[in-house]
Scaffold this motif. Sequence first.
Motif, PDB file in Angstrom:
ATOM      1  N   PRO A   1       0.795  -1.237   0.000  1.00 16.31           N
ATOM      2  CA  PRO A   1       0.000   0.000   0.000  1.00 16.31           C
ATOM      3  C   PRO A   1       0.822   1.280   0.000  1.00 16.31           C
ATOM      4  O   PRO A   1       1.964   1.311   0.469  1.00 16.31           O
ATOM      5  CB  PRO A   1      -0.792  -0.122   1.306  1.00 16.31           C
ATOM      6  N   ASN A   2       0.207   2.345  -0.484  1.00 18.16           N
ATOM      7  CA  ASN A   2       0.842   3.659  -0.459  1.00 18.16           C
ATOM      8  C   ASN A   2       1.239   4.062   0.958  1.00 18.16           C
ATOM      9  O   ASN A   2       2.281   4.689   1.172  1.00 18.16           O
ATOM     10  CB  ASN A   2      -0.108   4.720  -1.022  1.00 18.16           C
ATOM     11  N   ALA A   3       0.397   3.722   1.938  1.00 21.05           N
ATOM     12  CA  ALA A   3       0.649   4.120   3.316  1.00 21.05           C
ATOM     13  C   ALA A   3       1.984   3.578   3.826  1.00 21.05           C
ATOM     14  O   ALA A   3       2.637   4.211   4.668  1.00 21.05           O
ATOM     15  CB  ALA A   3      -0.490   3.644   4.216  1.00 21.05           C
TER      16      ALA A   3
ATOM     17  N   ASP B   1      -5.516  -2.761   8.752  1.00 21.11           N
ATOM     18  CA  ASP B   1      -5.705  -3.069  10.170  1.00 21.11           C
ATOM     19  C   ASP B   1      -5.480  -4.539  10.486  1.00 21.11           C
ATOM     20  O   ASP B   1      -5.517  -4.945  11.651  1.00 21.11           O
ATOM     21  CB  ASP B   1      -7.121  -2.680  10.624  1.00 21.11           C
ATOM     22  N   ALA B   2      -5.238  -5.356   9.469  1.00 24.30           N
ATOM     23  CA  ALA B   2      -5.050  -6.792   9.664  1.00 24.30           C
ATOM     24  C   ALA B   2      -3.565  -7.147   9.701  1.00 24.30           C
ATOM     25  O   ALA B   2      -2.739  -6.482   9.077  1.00 24.30           O
ATOM     26  CB  ALA B   2      -5.734  -7.574   8.544  1.00 24.30           C
TER      27      ALA B   2
END
Length: 226
Positions: A153-155, A193-194
């Motif tokens: 992910p970008n995050a 969140d996983a």
Amino acid sequence: MTSVLFVVSEEGYWGEECIEPLTTLDERGAEITVATPTGEPPVVDERSVDPESVGAETADWVLNVHESDERLNDPEPLAAVDAGDYDAVVFPGGHGTAWDVNQDRDARRLLRESVAGDDGKALVVCHAVGILAFTRDADGGFLVADRSVTGFPNAWEEGIVDEHDRLPDGRKLPYWVEDEVVAAGAEWDAELDADASVTVDGDLVTARGPESSAAAAEAFADELDL
């Protein structure tokens, strides 16, 4: 015997994302072949075998398999392999895939052919998920359009590259996986969140990153009835 082709980067694969599925499928009885863009042995990303980053146990395990596995040390060139000869194709991740595997037309051919018919399957992990943004189906549309996927992910990328998109080794990252795959029409959910994120959409299985490697390997083995 179930046959599986691993398409591995010569520019830096992430150790756990290759070795975990390779050893898991091996233990389940799959016959494994390794291919790289030119047929030269793949290169492991040094960060993925840094004991301070991944732990001494993981680093030692990855390096031992990387150095001793005959298949990794004597791969086939991508242009010489046919997806029809295998039951499944695996694309391990690592930033290196952005420069070779994801841009390789034979790698994209193998992905397209492995998910086009009724029998083939593909597992695509982490940064290798970027190949979905560049792979077209037989009708010219994006292979990933309207398919559910996960990936790096970008995050997380924001915490790795600097303000000029340069990696710690100085190379400029040419694109961000999430941006490109979403632009190609994918239904993206990296499940931030996983603890792990693995998405099964028919014959396409995707995984988010290193910590999802074990779950991805098990899920893919189950998909192959191993």
